[in-house]
Write a protein that holds these residues in place. Structure first.
Motif, PDB file in Angstrom:
ATOM      1  N   ALA A  14       0.833  -1.201   0.000  1.00 31.23           N
ATOM      2  CA  ALA A  14       0.000   0.000   0.000  1.00 31.23           C
ATOM      3  C   ALA A  14       0.871   1.256   0.000  1.00 31.23           C
ATOM      4  O   ALA A  14       0.543   2.255  -0.648  1.00 31.23           O
ATOM      5  CB  ALA A  14      -0.929  -0.010   1.217  1.00 31.23           C
ATOM      6  N   PHE A  15       1.970   1.236   0.726  1.00 27.27           N
ATOM      7  CA  PHE A  15       2.899   2.371   0.747  1.00 27.27           C
ATOM      8  C   PHE A  15       3.482   2.587  -0.650  1.00 27.27           C
ATOM      9  O   PHE A  15       3.563   3.728  -1.132  1.00 27.27           O
ATOM     10  CB  PHE A  15       4.018   2.120   1.758  1.00 27.27           C
ATOM     11  CG  PHE A  15       5.031   3.222   1.843  1.00 27.27           C
ATOM     12  CD1 PHE A  15       4.861   4.279   2.730  1.00 27.27           C
ATOM     13  CD2 PHE A  15       6.165   3.215   1.035  1.00 27.27           C
ATOM     14  CE1 PHE A  15       5.799   5.308   2.810  1.00 27.27           C
ATOM     15  CE2 PHE A  15       7.109   4.229   1.109  1.00 27.27           C
ATOM     16  CZ  PHE A  15       6.926   5.276   1.995  1.00 27.27           C
ATOM     17  N   TYR A 260      12.733   4.421  -0.096  1.00 28.26           N
ATOM     18  CA  TYR A 260      12.583   3.511   1.039  1.00 28.26           C
ATOM     19  C   TYR A 260      11.446   3.990   1.938  1.00 28.26           C
ATOM     20  O   TYR A 260      11.089   5.169   1.926  1.00 28.26           O
ATOM     21  CB  TYR A 260      13.868   3.486   1.874  1.00 28.26           C
ATOM     22  CG  TYR A 260      15.073   2.863   1.208  1.00 28.26           C
ATOM     23  CD1 TYR A 260      15.370   1.510   1.372  1.00 28.26           C
ATOM     24  CD2 TYR A 260      15.949   3.637   0.444  1.00 28.26           C
ATOM     25  CE1 TYR A 260      16.492   0.945   0.779  1.00 28.26           C
ATOM     26  CE2 TYR A 260      17.073   3.082  -0.147  1.00 28.26           C
ATOM     27  CZ  TYR A 260      17.341   1.731   0.027  1.00 28.26           C
ATOM     28  OH  TYR A 260      18.457   1.179  -0.553  1.00 28.26           O
ATOM     29  N   THR A 261      10.911   3.081   2.740  1.00 30.92           N
ATOM     30  CA  THR A 261       9.943   3.525   3.744  1.00 30.92           C
ATOM     31  C   THR A 261      10.707   4.296   4.822  1.00 30.92           C
ATOM     32  O   THR A 261      11.767   3.840   5.272  1.00 30.92           O
ATOM     33  CB  THR A 261       9.197   2.341   4.385  1.00 30.92           C
ATOM     34  OG1 THR A 261      10.129   1.481   5.047  1.00 30.92           O
ATOM     35  CG2 THR A 261       8.435   1.548   3.345  1.00 30.92           C
ATOM     36  N   PRO A 262      10.215   5.446   5.242  1.00 34.95           N
ATOM     37  CA  PRO A 262      10.946   6.248   6.236  1.00 34.95           C
ATOM     38  C   PRO A 262      10.889   5.652   7.638  1.00 34.95           C
ATOM     39  O   PRO A 262      11.747   5.931   8.472  1.00 34.95           O
ATOM     40  CB  PRO A 262      10.231   7.606   6.184  1.00 34.95           C
ATOM     41  CG  PRO A 262       8.862   7.297   5.688  1.00 34.95           C
ATOM     42  CD  PRO A 262       9.002   6.133   4.758  1.00 34.95           C
ATOM     43  N   THR A 263       9.877   4.832   7.919  1.00 33.26           N
ATOM     44  CA  THR A 263       9.734   4.179   9.221  1.00 33.26           C
ATOM     45  C   THR A 263       9.329   2.724   9.023  1.00 33.26           C
ATOM     46  O   THR A 263       8.914   2.326   7.919  1.00 33.26           O
ATOM     47  CB  THR A 263       8.659   4.871  10.087  1.00 33.26           C
ATOM     48  OG1 THR A 263       7.397   4.804   9.391  1.00 33.26           O
ATOM     49  CG2 THR A 263       9.019   6.328  10.361  1.00 33.26           C
ATOM     50  N   VAL A 264       9.437   1.932  10.068  1.00 35.97           N
ATOM     51  CA  VAL A 264       8.983   0.538  10.016  1.00 35.97           C
ATOM     52  C   VAL A 264       7.461   0.529  10.014  1.00 35.97           C
ATOM     53  O   VAL A 264       6.834   1.011  10.957  1.00 35.97           O
ATOM     54  CB  VAL A 264       9.527  -0.259  11.227  1.00 35.97           C
ATOM     55  CG1 VAL A 264       8.957  -1.679  11.208  1.00 35.97           C
ATOM     56  CG2 VAL A 264      11.038  -0.289  11.217  1.00 35.97           C
ATOM     57  N   LEU A 265       6.866   0.012   8.955  1.00 37.45           N
ATOM     58  CA  LEU A 265       5.406   0.021   8.838  1.00 37.45           C
ATOM     59  C   LEU A 265       4.760  -1.090   9.656  1.00 37.45           C
ATOM     60  O   LEU A 265       3.738  -0.892  10.311  1.00 37.45           O
ATOM     61  CB  LEU A 265       4.997  -0.114   7.366  1.00 37.45           C
ATOM     62  CG  LEU A 265       5.471   0.998   6.419  1.00 37.45           C
ATOM     63  CD1 LEU A 265       5.049   0.688   4.996  1.00 37.45           C
ATOM     64  CD2 LEU A 265       4.928   2.348   6.856  1.00 37.45           C
ATOM     65  N   TRP A 281      -0.917   4.015   2.301  1.00 41.78           N
ATOM     66  CA  TRP A 281      -1.005   4.548   0.932  1.00 41.78           C
ATOM     67  C   TRP A 281      -0.806   6.070   0.961  1.00 41.78           C
ATOM     68  O   TRP A 281      -0.029   6.615   0.177  1.00 41.78           O
ATOM     69  CB  TRP A 281      -2.356   4.205   0.313  1.00 41.78           C
ATOM     70  CG  TRP A 281      -2.427   4.531  -1.154  1.00 41.78           C
ATOM     71  CD1 TRP A 281      -2.489   5.769  -1.724  1.00 41.78           C
ATOM     72  CD2 TRP A 281      -2.383   3.600  -2.249  1.00 41.78           C
ATOM     73  NE1 TRP A 281      -2.504   5.681  -3.097  1.00 41.78           N
ATOM     74  CE2 TRP A 281      -2.443   4.362  -3.445  1.00 41.78           C
ATOM     75  CE3 TRP A 281      -2.325   2.210  -2.343  1.00 41.78           C
ATOM     76  CZ2 TRP A 281      -2.429   3.767  -4.712  1.00 41.78           C
ATOM     77  CZ3 TRP A 281      -2.321   1.627  -3.595  1.00 41.78           C
ATOM     78  CH2 TRP A 281      -2.366   2.400  -4.760  1.00 41.78           C
ATOM     79  N   GLN A 282      -1.489   6.729   1.866  1.00 43.72           N
ATOM     80  CA  GLN A 282      -1.363   8.181   1.962  1.00 43.72           C
ATOM     81  C   GLN A 282       0.029   8.589   2.410  1.00 43.72           C
ATOM     82  O   GLN A 282       0.593   9.576   1.893  1.00 43.72           O
ATOM     83  CB  GLN A 282      -2.399   8.734   2.949  1.00 43.72           C
ATOM     84  CG  GLN A 282      -2.435  10.262   3.023  1.00 43.72           C
ATOM     85  CD  GLN A 282      -2.768  10.899   1.686  1.00 43.72           C
ATOM     86  OE1 GLN A 282      -3.703  10.478   0.997  1.00 43.72           O
ATOM     87  NE2 GLN A 282      -1.995  11.916   1.294  1.00 43.72           N
TER      88      GLN A 282
END
Length: 298
Positions: A14-15, A260-265, A281-282
């Motif tokens: 989703a990210f 990259y994802t900035p934090t652990v989702l 997603w947002q």
């Protein structure tokens, strides 16, 4: 030639969808190739079609029942943290049926065909964009890349499903006399393949943080231990793919833009939570906006 590459990552896809939406709709990136592994393979077809809202609706409404017809685990929440434990009855029933895996994901195959219609597939096939799906051939011990241009509708939907089957928690597929599983078992981030196919500029969406920010809690049961072990192995594969991708890019004058994802989702990407995935997603969209705004100011 521009390529969009989306790594595996289960519900964290989703990210990636949010990032891709910003790149396509706001920056008007026009990609020639779309390459996806696992959850990435579920996204790339609609992104290639420009049907961002359609795939967003799917990703922000899906749950575990949408994926599993036999779910191998139970989800419990303690102290605000979701934990999984084995669903003994479902797993036992699955083994008694002769299955080789803990769970089955036939519902995901149905969802893929409901989401990607045959008309949409033909539009893509007749167009000038290529969509490539990563799968792992366990029988031949090799990674394979399946181009939409080479298959008919039913076959390609099968490859999308196979790429997303996180074995042994999801289905093990038998196709063309070989056993196939999640593409992430061999190639989490197919950057190298994109360059081999002629890409000179790549936007790569990586569904983990650039620097390790996670200390896993002690495993509470054999099932959580198994998921932690697989997560560890896939993280190592992903790091290796990125290193190789950077090396190949430097030798072929290719540019890679990493997201990259900035934090652990999440610590368990097999848990599909609608509320969280809507937020991811947002946050992906907002992060891509922030990253490109920051880059333009340099």
């Amino acid at each position: 030639m521009k390529a969009l590459v989306i790594s595996g990552g289960g519900s964290k896809g989703a990210f990636a969808g949010g990032v891709a939406q910003y790149l396509i709709e706001q920056l008007h990136r026009d990609y020639d190739m779309f390459l996806g592994t696992s959850t990435g393979s579920l996204l790339v077809n609609h992104l290639a079609l420009g049907e961002v809202e359609k795939i967003k609706e799917t990703y922000t409404s899906v749950n575990n029942e949408s994926i599993f017809n036999v779910c191998p685990f139970r989800i419990k929440e303690r102290y605000g943290v979701q934990q999984i434990s084995i669903h003994h009855l479902n797993v036992l029933r699955n083994f008694l049926r002769g299955s080789k895996t803990f769970g089955e994901s036939e519902n995901l195959r149905t969802l893929i065909k409901q989401t990607l219609t045959e008309e949409e597939f033909q539009t893509l096939k007749n167009g000038n964009k290529d969509v490539i799906i990563t799968v792992s051939n366990l029988s031949l011990n090799q990674v394979e890349y399946k181009s939409l241009k080479d298959f008919d509708y039913d076959e390609f939907c099968d490859w999308i499903w196979i790429s997303s089957n996180y074995t042994p928690f999801m289905s093990l597929a038998l196709k063309d006399g070989c056993e196939y599983a999640d593409g992430g078992l061999g190639s989490m981030v197919p950057i190298e393949e994109a360059i081999k196919r002629g890409a000179t500029e790549i936007d790569a969406i990586i569904l983990q943080t650039e620097v390790t920010q996670l200390n896993r809690l002690p495993s509470r049961n054999p099932f959580s231990l198994l998921t932690s072990m697989f997560a560890f192995m896939l993280d190592r594969i992903e790091h290796q793919n990125i290193r190789i991708g950077k090396f190949v890019a430097s030798n072929n004058d290719a540019i890679i833009n990493f997201y990259y994802t900035p934090t652990v989702l999440t610590t368990n990407s097999l848990i599909f939570n609608k509320e969280k995935m809507t937020k991811w997603w947002q946050s992906g969209f907002d992060f891509a906006k922030f990253k490109n705004k920051e880059t333009s100011q340099l």
